[in-house]
Design a protein around this motif. Structure first.
Motif, PDB file in Angstrom:
ATOM      1  N   SER A  83       4.780   0.611  -4.629  1.00 32.64           N
ATOM      2  CA  SER A  83       3.403   0.848  -5.043  1.00 32.64           C
ATOM      3  C   SER A  83       2.432  -0.051  -4.278  1.00 32.64           C
ATOM      4  O   SER A  83       1.378   0.398  -3.827  1.00 32.64           O
ATOM      5  N   TYR A  84       2.790  -1.325  -4.126  1.00 38.71           N
ATOM      6  CA  TYR A  84       1.950  -2.221  -3.313  1.00 38.71           C
ATOM      7  C   TYR A  84       1.888  -1.728  -1.864  1.00 38.71           C
ATOM      8  O   TYR A  84       0.836  -1.772  -1.230  1.00 38.71           O
ATOM      9  N   TYR A  85       3.014  -1.259  -1.358  1.00 32.56           N
ATOM     10  CA  TYR A  85       3.061  -0.720   0.003  1.00 32.56           C
ATOM     11  C   TYR A  85       2.125   0.482   0.135  1.00 32.56           C
ATOM     12  O   TYR A  85       1.370   0.585   1.106  1.00 32.56           O
ATOM     13  N   ASN A  86       2.167   1.382  -0.835  1.00 31.54           N
ATOM     14  CA  ASN A  86       1.296   2.564  -0.796  1.00 31.54           C
ATOM     15  C   ASN A  86      -0.174   2.156  -0.799  1.00 31.54           C
ATOM     16  O   ASN A  86      -0.992   2.727  -0.060  1.00 31.54           O
ATOM     17  N   ILE A  87      -0.522   1.173  -1.627  1.00 32.52           N
ATOM     18  CA  ILE A  87      -1.901   0.686  -1.664  1.00 32.52           C
ATOM     19  C   ILE A  87      -2.270   0.060  -0.316  1.00 32.52           C
ATOM     20  O   ILE A  87      -3.357   0.311   0.221  1.00 32.52           O
ATOM     21  N   ALA A  88      -1.367  -0.730   0.228  1.00 30.79           N
ATOM     22  CA  ALA A  88      -1.611  -1.373   1.523  1.00 30.79           C
ATOM     23  C   ALA A  88      -1.878  -0.345   2.612  1.00 30.79           C
ATOM     24  O   ALA A  88      -2.777  -0.523   3.439  1.00 30.79           O
ATOM     25  N   ARG A  89      -1.118   0.735   2.606  1.00 27.90           N
ATOM     26  CA  ARG A  89      -1.297   1.776   3.628  1.00 27.90           C
ATOM     27  C   ARG A  89      -2.678   2.431   3.513  1.00 27.90           C
ATOM     28  O   ARG A  89      -3.270   2.809   4.525  1.00 27.90           O
ATOM     29  N   ILE A  90      -3.182   2.561   2.306  1.00 31.16           N
ATOM     30  CA  ILE A  90      -4.524   3.118   2.116  1.00 31.16           C
ATOM     31  C   ILE A  90      -5.561   2.160   2.705  1.00 31.16           C
ATOM     32  O   ILE A  90      -6.437   2.585   3.472  1.00 31.16           O
ATOM     33  N   PHE A  91      -5.443   0.875   2.377  1.00 29.63           N
ATOM     34  CA  PHE A  91      -6.399  -0.099   2.928  1.00 29.63           C
ATOM     35  C   PHE A  91      -6.287  -0.170   4.451  1.00 29.63           C
ATOM     36  O   PHE A  91      -7.296  -0.290   5.148  1.00 29.63           O
ATOM     37  N   GLU A  92      -5.066  -0.071   4.960  1.00 29.15           N
ATOM     38  CA  GLU A  92      -4.884  -0.090   6.413  1.00 29.15           C
ATOM     39  C   GLU A  92      -5.586   1.108   7.055  1.00 29.15           C
ATOM     40  O   GLU A  92      -6.304   0.958   8.056  1.00 29.15           O
ATOM     41  N   ALA A  93      -5.412   2.272   6.479  1.00 35.31           N
ATOM     42  CA  ALA A  93      -6.045   3.490   7.014  1.00 35.31           C
ATOM     43  C   ALA A  93      -7.568   3.382   6.977  1.00 35.31           C
ATOM     44  O   ALA A  93      -8.260   3.967   7.815  1.00 35.31           O
ATOM     45  N   GLN A  94      -8.088   2.623   6.027  1.00 31.68           N
ATOM     46  CA  GLN A  94      -9.536   2.455   5.894  1.00 31.68           C
ATOM     47  C   GLN A  94     -10.060   1.279   6.726  1.00 31.68           C
ATOM     48  O   GLN A  94     -11.255   0.992   6.714  1.00 31.68           O
ATOM     49  N   GLY A  95      -9.156   0.582   7.415  1.00 29.06           N
ATOM     50  CA  GLY A  95      -9.563  -0.537   8.254  1.00 29.06           C
ATOM     51  C   GLY A  95      -9.822  -1.828   7.509  1.00 29.06           C
ATOM     52  O   GLY A  95     -10.402  -2.759   8.060  1.00 29.06           O
ATOM     53  N   ASP A  96      -9.374  -1.914   6.256  1.00 30.50           N
ATOM     54  CA  ASP A  96      -9.528  -3.136   5.470  1.00 30.50           C
ATOM     55  C   ASP A  96      -8.244  -3.959   5.634  1.00 30.50           C
ATOM     56  O   ASP A  96      -7.353  -3.956   4.796  1.00 30.50           O
ATOM     57  N   TRP A  97      -8.164  -4.650   6.785  1.00 31.62           N
ATOM     58  CA  TRP A  97      -6.933  -5.346   7.160  1.00 31.62           C
ATOM     59  C   TRP A  97      -6.552  -6.444   6.169  1.00 31.62           C
ATOM     60  O   TRP A  97      -5.372  -6.660   5.904  1.00 31.62           O
ATOM     61  N   LYS A  98      -7.546  -7.158   5.622  1.00 31.54           N
ATOM     62  CA  LYS A  98      -7.269  -8.264   4.708  1.00 31.54           C
ATOM     63  C   LYS A  98      -6.635  -7.748   3.409  1.00 31.54           C
ATOM     64  O   LYS A  98      -5.633  -8.292   2.942  1.00 31.54           O
TER      65      LYS A  98
END
Length: 131
Positions: A83-98
């Motif tokens: 679940s954390y990984y899935n959330i991380a992938r969304i932020f990554e796709a949106q360019g929110d690297w932090k």
């Protein structure tokens, strides 16, 4: 008939549909699984992934966070990590690297895996490039 089916069987049917690319149908089955058992963390995690694949990012993040909050028992760390990984992938796709890095880190805390380590390094590199 869905009324006679368990939350677990509805979730499994949703997983089959997801793997067939029938994302909207999988969402319906995951929602039915959750209606049967509102504490079914894996169904929430699966729901989040299907929402992510159809581009509904707010609901994807909500469902994954719900899965994290409900995770219990032997499968707790796996549900939380994915679940954390899935959330991380969304932020990554949106360019929110932090935010992506933080969620990849939380995934790694729950289940150490090279894919999470690599993702953390990738996000650190993206942040360094942005400076």
């Amino acid at each position: 008939m869905a009324a006679a089916e368990s939350s677990e069987s509805l979730n499994k049917k949703g997983e089959r549909l997801y793997h067939q690319g029938k994302l909207r149908e999988s969402i319906t089955l995951y929602q039915q699984a959750i209606d049967k058992d509102p504490t079914h963390a894996q169904a929430y995690s699966n729901l989040g992934l299907s929402y992510q694949k159809v581009g509904d990012f707010p609901n994807a993040i909500w469902a994954n966070r719900k899965a994290i909050a409900l995770a219990r028992g032997a499968g707790k760390n796996g549900v939380m990590a994915s679940s954390y990984y899935n959330i991380a992938r969304i932020f990554e796709a949106q360019g929110d690297w932090k935010q992506a890095e933080q969620n990849f880190w939380w995934a790694r805390q729950n289940r150490p895996m090279k894919v999470y380590d690599d993702a953390i390094l990738r996000m650190q590199g993206k942040q360094a490039e942005a400076k």
